[in-house]
Scaffold this active site. Structure first.
Site, PDB file in Angstrom:
ATOM      1  N   ASN A  80      -9.310  92.975 -14.690  1.00 47.97           N
ATOM      2  CA  ASN A  80      -8.272  93.561 -13.845  1.00 47.97           C
ATOM      3  C   ASN A  80      -8.773  94.798 -13.086  1.00 47.97           C
ATOM      4  OD1 ASN A  80      -5.518  93.982 -12.779  1.00 47.97           O
ATOM      5  ND2 ASN A  80      -4.920  92.643 -14.462  1.00 47.97           N
ATOM      6  N   ARG A  81      -7.860  95.674 -12.686  1.00 54.20           N
ATOM      7  CA  ARG A  81      -8.182  96.736 -11.741  1.00 54.20           C
ATOM      8  C   ARG A  81      -8.336  98.097 -12.406  1.00 54.20           C
ATOM      9  NH1 ARG A  81      -4.983  92.946  -9.519  1.00 54.20           N
ATOM     10  NH2 ARG A  81      -5.571  92.213  -7.417  1.00 54.20           N
ATOM     11  N   HIS A 106     -12.043  93.397 -11.731  1.00 52.53           N
ATOM     12  CA  HIS A 106     -12.801  92.498 -12.618  1.00 52.53           C
ATOM     13  C   HIS A 106     -14.253  92.951 -12.770  1.00 52.53           C
ATOM     14  CE1 HIS A 106      -9.301  90.126 -12.870  1.00 52.53           C
ATOM     15  NE2 HIS A 106      -9.451  89.436 -11.769  1.00 52.53           N
ATOM     16  N   HIS A 179     -10.519  83.977 -16.897  1.00 53.30           N
ATOM     17  CA  HIS A 179      -9.696  83.845 -15.697  1.00 53.30           C
ATOM     18  C   HIS A 179      -9.423  82.378 -15.342  1.00 53.30           C
ATOM     19  CE1 HIS A 179      -7.944  84.935 -11.864  1.00 53.30           C
ATOM     20  NE2 HIS A 179      -8.294  86.207 -11.980  1.00 53.30           N
ATOM     21  N   SER A 180      -9.341  81.502 -16.333  1.00 55.53           N
ATOM     22  CA  SER A 180      -9.068  80.097 -16.041  1.00 55.53           C
ATOM     23  C   SER A 180      -7.676  79.905 -15.454  1.00 55.53           C
ATOM     24  CB  SER A 180      -9.209  79.252 -17.303  1.00 55.53           C
ATOM     25  OG  SER A 180     -10.566  79.129 -17.666  1.00 55.53           O
ATOM     26  N   TYR A 181      -7.586  78.948 -14.532  1.00 58.45           N
ATOM     27  CA  TYR A 181      -6.322  78.540 -13.931  1.00 58.45           C
ATOM     28  C   TYR A 181      -5.911  77.225 -14.575  1.00 58.45           C
ATOM     29  CZ  TYR A 181      -7.203  81.708  -9.918  1.00 58.45           C
ATOM     30  OH  TYR A 181      -7.441  82.788  -9.097  1.00 58.45           O
ATOM     31  N   ASP A 252       2.140  88.129 -10.392  1.00 55.54           N
ATOM     32  CA  ASP A 252       0.774  88.596 -10.644  1.00 55.54           C
ATOM     33  C   ASP A 252       0.906  89.930 -11.359  1.00 55.54           C
ATOM     34  OD1 ASP A 252      -1.933  88.931 -10.749  1.00 55.54           O
ATOM     35  OD2 ASP A 252      -2.208  89.309  -8.599  1.00 55.54           O
ATOM     36  N   GLN A 290      -1.945  89.077 -18.418  1.00 52.26           N
ATOM     37  CA  GLN A 290      -1.656  89.020 -16.990  1.00 52.26           C
ATOM     38  C   GLN A 290      -1.230  87.604 -16.638  1.00 52.26           C
ATOM     39  OE1 GLN A 290      -2.095  91.774 -14.966  1.00 52.26           O
ATOM     40  NE2 GLN A 290      -1.820  90.921 -12.912  1.00 52.26           N
ATOM     41  N   GLU A 317      -4.196  85.757 -18.621  1.00 52.19           N
ATOM     42  CA  GLU A 317      -5.405  86.515 -18.923  1.00 52.19           C
ATOM     43  C   GLU A 317      -5.082  87.609 -19.949  1.00 52.19           C
ATOM     44  OE1 GLU A 317      -7.168  87.677 -14.960  1.00 52.19           O
ATOM     45  OE2 GLU A 317      -5.368  86.591 -14.336  1.00 52.19           O
TER      46      GLU A 317
END
Length: 353
Positions: A80-81, A106, A179-181, A252, A290, A317
């Site tokens: 993340n940020r 990331h 970070h899998s979708y 998000d 997340q 996440e």
């Protein structure tokens, strides 16, 4: 159970990238690359007994080298940020690489997902693979030499266990995630808006604006479109006239999950596709997760000739709060020198009656 390997491609350096196939006795399997420790496939049975690949990804290495969406990526050192691409540790300013406006996202450019990892061990008995790398002192600005490993284990119960471990010779930040979708109707089947989601969280961390840096507060989900405490369709309220969703183009956001206790794993989220009957439970020892609904995926050439667009997959996440290193009220991602980093997240797949 069996673990096999094959060549997946070659990097511009000439180095070979291998794919590892972890298959259980039922024939369900997961596949992982040593490049980026990337998760490229999870194939589990649907309600008819047919295998469905439930993660988004690519067919060839070149696309994973680009991978602007972070499909299947292990994120490290910090997911993340981090606002302003910096923080202070014991009075010393740490300056990180900027890769999203003025922020560090990331962990910065050329992160763990763009590195060739080494194989530490393969276990047929556990149906597992351990990959490791040494992140040098100062990589993307992060202090300390960080020796890190990721274990993927795919069990007979169709559980994908991801175990992160590491140690640094200097105090640093460690907040690793995957970070899998996911698309429980199968990758390439269209959007996930009619799939169902539960997140066990009374609170989330609202963001200031479209830059997605949290305000520093915990806000209750009750009475807002952010509430997933009872299972509901992902698309039910995603387009609501609600400022937080407007800021981020849909979901998000970081959720502060219930019943956190350091080192203790508990169920934090569940999802379900009525089309395939495939359900997924997420357990983790992390305090937060997340939820990202794939709002910014557009025209991505995915697996099997499929084109992925917005909301064709969702991410869960596990993590500490975004920008936690700069917010005293958040869970600390600081890893002291010589302290062991250890975290496990499990995605369990099954058929929901």
């Amino acid at each position: 159970m069996s673990v096999s390997e094959r060549k997946f491609g070659e990097l511009p350096s000439g180095e070979t990238v291998k794919l590892y196939h972890l298959e259980n006795k039922s024939g369900a399997y997961a596949e992982v690359l040593d490049y980026g420790a990337l998760l490229v496939k999870v194939c589990v049975p649907d309600k008819e007994g047919n295998l469905k690949d439930v993660v988004l990804g690519y067919d060839d290495l070149k696309e994973y080298e680009d991978n602007g969406c972070f499909f299947g990526a292990v994120i490290g050192r910090s997911g993340n940020r981090i606002e302003g691409a910096g923080f202070s540790l014991y009075g010393e300013k740490v300056v990180l690489a900027k890769n999203e406006n003025e922020n560090n996202l990331h962990s910065g450019p050329d992160g763990f997902e763009k590195k060739l990892w080494k194989v530490e061990s393969v276990s047929e008995e556990k149906n597992s693979l351990v990959l490791y790398r040494i992140s040098p002192d100062g990589e993307n600005g992060y202090p300390g030499e960080f020796r890190v490993s990721v274990q993927y284990e795919f069990t007979e119960d169709n559980e994908l266990k991801i175990h992160y471990a590491g140690i640094s010779d200097k105090t640093t930040v460690a907040n690793m995630t995957n970070h899998s979708y996911f698309n429980l109707s199968g990758e390439g089947s269209g959007n996930v808006l009619d799939q169902y989601l539960t997140i066990h969280a009374k609170y989330y961390t609202p963001v200031r604006d479209s830059a997605s840096i949290p305000t520093g507060e915990y806000a209750p989900v009750e009475g807002t479109p952010m509430d997933f405490r009872k299972m509901k369709r992902i698309g039910e309220e995603i387009n609501s006239d609600f400022q937080q969703l407007t800021f981020t183009g849909g979901y998000d956001h970081n959720y502060v999950t219930d019943n956190y206790a350091k080192g203790s794993r508990r169920l934090i989220a569940s999802a379900y596709s009525p089309v395939t009957g495939i359900a997924m439970d997420v357990t983790s020892d992390c305090p937060c997760v997340q939820f990202y609904a794939g709002n910014f995926v557009s025209g991505e050439k995915g697996k099997n000739g499929h084109i992925y667009n917005e909301r064709d997959g969702f991410c869960l996440e596990t993590q500490v709060e975004p920008n936690a290193v700069n917010e005293e009220s958040f869970h600390s991602p600081v890893l002291e020198a010589g302290e062991k980093y250890d975290s496990v997240t499990t995605y369990r797949f099954y058929i929901k009656d």
